[in-house]
Enzyme design. Structure first.
Site, PDB file in Angstrom:
ATOM      1  N   LYS A 111       0.883  -1.384   0.055  1.00 11.72           N
ATOM      2  CA  LYS A 111      -0.020  -0.036   0.058  1.00 11.72           C
ATOM      3  C   LYS A 111       1.036   1.198  -0.176  1.00 11.72           C
ATOM      4  O   LYS A 111       1.740   1.296   0.552  1.00 11.72           O
ATOM      5  CB  LYS A 111      -0.961   0.137   1.100  1.00 11.72           C
ATOM      6  N   ASP A 152      -2.663  -1.814   9.411  1.00 13.86           N
ATOM      7  CA  ASP A 152      -2.998  -2.002   8.144  1.00 13.86           C
ATOM      8  C   ASP A 152      -3.257  -3.333   7.367  1.00 13.86           C
ATOM      9  O   ASP A 152      -3.262  -3.237   6.250  1.00 13.86           O
ATOM     10  CB  ASP A 152      -1.252  -1.962   7.309  1.00 13.86           C
TER      11      ASP A 152
HETATM   12  O1  C5P Z   1      -0.802  -1.634  14.082  1.00 13.29           O
HETATM   13  P1  C5P Z   1       0.681  -1.816  14.190  1.00 13.29           P
HETATM   14  O2  C5P Z   1       1.276  -2.921  14.722  1.00 13.29           O
HETATM   15  O3  C5P Z   1       0.896  -1.747  12.525  1.00 13.29           O
HETATM   16  O4  C5P Z   1       1.231  -0.526  14.647  1.00 13.29           O
HETATM   17  C1  C5P Z   1       2.797  -0.348  14.910  1.00 13.29           C
HETATM   18  C2  C5P Z   1       2.919   0.725  15.717  1.00 13.29           C
HETATM   19  O5  C5P Z   1       2.714   1.967  14.852  1.00 13.29           O
HETATM   20  C3  C5P Z   1       1.996   0.884  16.970  1.00 13.29           C
HETATM   21  O6  C5P Z   1       2.584   0.299  18.095  1.00 13.29           O
HETATM   22  C4  C5P Z   1       2.031   2.579  17.219  1.00 13.29           C
HETATM   23  O7  C5P Z   1       3.591   2.726  17.711  1.00 13.29           O
HETATM   24  C5  C5P Z   1       2.256   2.888  15.881  1.00 13.29           C
HETATM   25  N1  C5P Z   1       1.033   3.372  15.142  1.00 13.29           N
HETATM   26  C6  C5P Z   1       0.378   4.614  15.857  1.00 13.29           C
HETATM   27  N2  C5P Z   1      -0.816   4.823  15.257  1.00 13.29           N
HETATM   28  C7  C5P Z   1      -1.422   4.129  14.198  1.00 13.29           C
HETATM   29  C8  C5P Z   1      -0.909   2.846  13.637  1.00 13.29           C
HETATM   30  C9  C5P Z   1       0.206   2.725  14.439  1.00 13.29           C
HETATM   31  O8  C5P Z   1       0.788   5.180  16.710  1.00 13.29           O
HETATM   32  N3  C5P Z   1      -2.656   4.523  13.907  1.00 13.29           N
END
Ligand code: C5P
Length: 306
Positions: free
Chosen positions: A12, A139
């Site tokens: 993406k 994502d």
């Molecule tokens: O959801 P995912 O595991 O991909 O997110 C990884 C990290 O990215 C989260 O622990 C957070 O620190 C950051 N993040 C965030 N806000 C989001 C998505 C991700 O702060 N909307």
């Protein structure tokens, strides 16, 4: 029941990434526009005594091939939902850059969900696959649905966006990756520095640009170019200053616009046509400012059997 299932899942680009304040749960509220491109990982699921993973291709040496892999977690979560054992061997063939800001790990997880669902003949309802996907990462739901979509919340609340035609991209892959949590933290740090008085949580309200949605609907690459925006770009450049040179070089070579993809360090350039994509990619490759260059088209569908 087939003995193996092959699925492709897309990378993406965030055409817009508007980041709100840090929430109590450690995430940030987003208003983003996801766009799936035809840079894909292949996920092959075959029957096995137990849950096993192997990884080959682009950046494979940086990916853990064990139960901590997001694709393995996806298989485990789907098996748990149905009360069965995750008897699958997952082969991940990577083309999406690892830790590149293009949700490659999320693509593998979405691919594993679709592949295991077919291998185990489960026919899991879409809504349940989506909810497992959201529990795996912000994502992952988009990697399942693909196309072009507005993402709210952590990015998991999706609404499709109507688009016309296709858009052409040049993808500049840098050496090394960037940690997503570190880039969000750097964004918070830079914002705290910028605001002289006490920053209010309402200072950063994530919003979707109406101009961007209209440009997508019209299939107008020139209009889209002027509306691409990523709130994490300054943070990614702060952590990896060489990205500024990559962006400048792409623009000098004739790209309509260039942005850091998600949390970076991959940079993506919107270009006017397939021919322009090929010539700009060749020149960018020769310039030596990044490790690898690819061309891509979007939007494409989400994780699907091939
Ligand atoms: O959801 P995912 O595991 O991909 O997110 C990884 C990290 O990215 C989260 O622990 C957070 O620190 C950051 N993040 C965030 N806000 C989001 C998505 C991700 O702060 N909307």
């Amino acid at each position: 029941m087939s003995s193996f299932v092959s699925v492709v899942a897309p990378a993406k680009i965030n055409l817009q990434l508007s980041v709100g304040p840090l929430r109590a749960d450690g995430y940030h509220d987003l208003a983003t526009v996801f766009h799936a491109i035809d840079l894909v990982d292949t996920i092959i699921a075959s029957e096995s005594e137990s849950l096993r993973v192997s990884v080959r291709g682009e950046g494979a040496q940086f990916v853990r091939a064990d139960s901590s892999n997001l694709a393995a977690k996806a298989a485990q979560a789907l098996a748990d939902l149905h009360g069965i054992s995750p008897r699958v061997y997952l082969e991940l063939e990577k083309r999406i850059p690892v830790a590149g800001g293009m949700a490659g790990g999320s693509a593998d997880a979405a691919g594993a969900l679709v592949a295991c669902d077919a291998l185990w003949n489960l026919k899991t309802p879409k809504a349940e696959l989506h909810s497992i996907a959201a529990s795996l990462g912000s994502d992952v739901p988009f990697a399942l649905s693909g196309g072009t979509a507005i993402g709210l919340g952590r990015g998991e609340l999706l609404t499709p966006v109507i688009t016309t035609g296709e858009f052409h991209w040049v993808i500049a892959i840098s050496e090394g990756g960037l940690s997503t949590p570190k880039v969000y933290a750097e964004c918070d740090r830079l914002r705290a520095q910028q605001v002289p008085s006490q920053p209010e949580p309402t200072d950063y309200q994530p919003r979707i640009s109406e101009g961007l949605v209209q440009a997508l609907r019209a299939g107008d690459a020139y209009a889209l170019a002027s509306t691409l925006h990523n709130d994490l770009q300054a943070a990614a450049i702060s952590l990896k200053p060489s990205l500024a040179r990559v962006l400048d070089t792409g623009l000098e070579l004739g790209a309509l616009a260039g942005i850091v993809s998600g949390s970076g360090p991959t940079c993506v350039f919107l270009v006017a046509s397939q021919d322009r994509a090929l010539s700009i990619a060749a020149s960018l490759s020769g310039s030596g400012v990044c490790r690898t260059v690819r061309t891509a088209r979007g939007p494409i569908v989400g994780a699907r059997q091939n």
